[in-house]
Design an enzyme around this catalytic site. Structure first.
Site, PDB file in Angstrom:
ATOM      1  N   SER A 125      87.241  28.519  90.172  1.00 50.63           N
ATOM      2  CA  SER A 125      88.121  29.477  89.500  1.00 50.63           C
ATOM      3  C   SER A 125      87.686  29.817  88.079  1.00 50.63           C
ATOM      4  CB  SER A 125      89.558  28.939  89.452  1.00 50.63           C
ATOM      5  OG  SER A 125      89.577  27.682  88.814  1.00 50.63           O
TER       6      SER A 125
ATOM      7  N   ASP B  41      97.529  28.731  82.216  1.00 50.86           N
ATOM      8  CA  ASP B  41      98.540  28.449  83.248  1.00 50.86           C
ATOM      9  C   ASP B  41      98.624  26.969  83.612  1.00 50.86           C
ATOM     10  OD1 ASP B  41      96.148  28.102  84.479  1.00 50.86           O
ATOM     11  OD2 ASP B  41      96.446  29.583  86.062  1.00 50.86           O
TER      12      ASP B  41
ATOM     13  N   HIS C 252      93.870  26.807  83.927  1.00 52.56           N
ATOM     14  CA  HIS C 252      92.789  27.692  83.473  1.00 52.56           C
ATOM     15  C   HIS C 252      92.955  28.063  81.996  1.00 52.56           C
ATOM     16  CE1 HIS C 252      93.462  28.346  87.859  1.00 52.56           C
ATOM     17  NE2 HIS C 252      92.190  28.014  87.848  1.00 52.56           N
TER      18      HIS C 252
END
Ligand SMILES: *[C@@H]1O[C@H](CO)[C@@H](O)[C@H](O)[C@H]1NC(C)=O
Ligand SMILES: *[C@@H]1O[C@H](CO)[C@@H](O)[C@H](O)[C@H]1NC(C)=O
Ligand SMILES: *[C@@H]1O[C@H](CO)[C@@H](O)[C@H](O)[C@H]1NC(C)=O
Ligand SMILES: *[C@@H]1O[C@H](CO)[C@@H](O)[C@H](O)[C@H]1NC(C)=O
Ligand SMILES: *[C@@H]1O[C@H](CO)[C@@H](O)[C@H](O)[C@H]1NC(C)=O
Length: 380
Positions: A33, A343, A346
């Site tokens: 990610s 979040d 990240h």
């Protein structure tokens, strides 16, 4: 005359090799990610608002309020943002392809989506996707010249001239931690992780890849989702508020990765391999946030929680939660531009930009070459 023309460019290349910019025509990225620009969203569930709000003004396949380090790398090389290999709606790969998906690991996992928690697109599958793309674009180049895909795929010579970027490994260790493996058991996986990453670099090299940009892993012990879900006793929290055992694991992985890069340089005589120390840049940012104009480095900007981290696994960014007798949207904080963590898992665009600005000139790289020079092989 023909001979002369043939030799002039060769001489020029030798002369220019030590000092000139590399002119990378494409980027091929492998990762999770931290560098996913839409793969996970294409395969599973796209990130929802407020993801993307700062820069794209809409969800843009990224788990952040804006751009990722890989986006700044693309900008820095004068290239457009990478499209995800899996994204059937944006199949423009003319200047590179992104094979990264959120929740990807180096080693294949059993606990994968849609029933489990991790991405099935582990590094070995990302590499298979790469070879398919390369094989098919060669075929199309030879058999469908001028056709629509000829314009949407990388040119034949781009595969040897491209920058190959890697940012993966974090999730292998967290997958094992969430499966209740001990720190030393997780440490035992590291040689396999590094071995498989090295093997992938060698395969790309055998396919003609020459320039590699390998980012190490971040200080995972500073992330709210680990500090909450896998809390450690206060005695194992450092002065920055991070969990020492998880940062120890990250550092152990990074040490082994660096050794593997040194070995790869011996094994691959024509490769330029840049090892990029993301860990120390992020750790400085988190431990000295105020010095750099940031606030609350261990607090999720987009989250909801009773705890000091503003993070709860039941209330992910963009979700809703029942509270105060109604439904509450889990939205962004007021000023993501001064926040480090987006979040709970990240980083914000501001943090990603900070990291990029630190690494672009080679200050955190081995060898210490800038991004635009990353095609030049280290002297010894
Ligand atoms: C694909 O993207 C490139 C920029 O990366 C752009 O120049 C080109 O026009 C796009 N191709 C198509 C067919 O949209
Ligand atoms: C790509 O081509 C190579 C060489 O012909 C072959 O070994 C490999 O299996 C192909 N990969 C895919 C995914 O088609
Ligand atoms: C890990 O341990 C915790 C607490 O002992 C337990 O609740 C959880 O189910 C375990 N997880 C797994 C995957 O075994
Ligand atoms: C890759 O990882 C697997 C475990 O998933 C391991 O058996 C294998 O030896 C590793 N390969 C290399 C080259 O390290
Ligand atoms: C972290 O690593 C250091 C050095 O390797 C070691 O001395 C220390 O005991 C480790 N701490 C924890 C909490 O794992």
């Amino acid at each position: 005359m023909a001979l002369l023309l043939y030799f002039v460019p060769l001489l020029f290349m030798n002369y220019a090799s030590a000092s000139s910019n590399c002119d990378f025509p494409a980027i091929f990225n492998f990762g999770d990610s931290n560098s996913d620009t839409g793969g996970f969203g294409a395969a599973f569930q796209p990130p929802t608002r407020p993801n993307g709000e700062t820069f794209f003004r809409r969800p843009a396949g990224r788990f952040s309020d804006g751009r990722l380090i890989i986006d700044f790398i693309a900008e820095g090389l004068g290239l457009t943002y990478l499209h995800a290999y899996l994204d059937a709606l944006r199949p423009n790969f003319s200047h590179g392809v992104n094979f990264a998906t959120a929740a990807s690991t180096i080693l294949p996992q059993r606990n994968v989506l849609p029933l489990g928690g991790f991405s099935p697109f582990s590094l070995n599958l990302q590499y298979i996707q790469f070879t398919r793309l390369r094989n098919d674009s060669h075929f199309i180049f030879n058999h469908d010249k001028g056709g629509v895909f000829d314009f949407l795929l990388p040119k034949k010579d781009y595969y040897s001239r491209a920058l190959y970027t890697f940012d993966i490994g974090h999730n292998d260790m967290t997958a094992a931690l969430f499966a209740n493996m001990s720190i030393s058991e997780v440490g035992g996986l590291i040689p396999y992780m590094v071995g498989n990453l090295s093997a992938t670099v060698k395969s790309v090299y055998n396919d003609g890849g020459r320039s590699f940009w390998i980012q190490n892993t971040d200080p995972s012990g500073c992330l709210p989702y680990l500090l909450v879900n896998l809390a450690v006793p206060p005695s194992q929290i450092d002065s920055a508020g991070c969990a020492i055992p998880y940062n120890n694991l990250s550092q152990l992985y990074n040490d082994k990765l660096k050794e593997a890069v040194i070995q790869l340089r011996r094994d691959l005589p024509l490769a330029a391999i840049t090892y990029v120390d993301i860990y120390n840049v992020k750790y400085s940012l988190i431990s000295q946030a105020h010095k750099y104009g940031f606030e609350k480095p261990l607090v999720a900007c987009c989250g909801y929680g009773e705890d000091e981290f503003n993070y709860s696994p039941q209330a992910p960014c963009g979700g809703t939660i029942k509270a105060n007798g109604g439904e509450v949207f889990v939205g962004s904080c007021d000023k993501p531009s001064v926040r480090v963590n987006w979040d709970g898992v990240h980083y914000t665009e501001a943090a990603n930009k900070f990291v990029f600005d630190q690494i672009v000139n080679g200050k955190f790289s081995d060898p210490p070459v800038s991004l635009r020079m990353a095609c030049h092989r280290k002297a010894n």
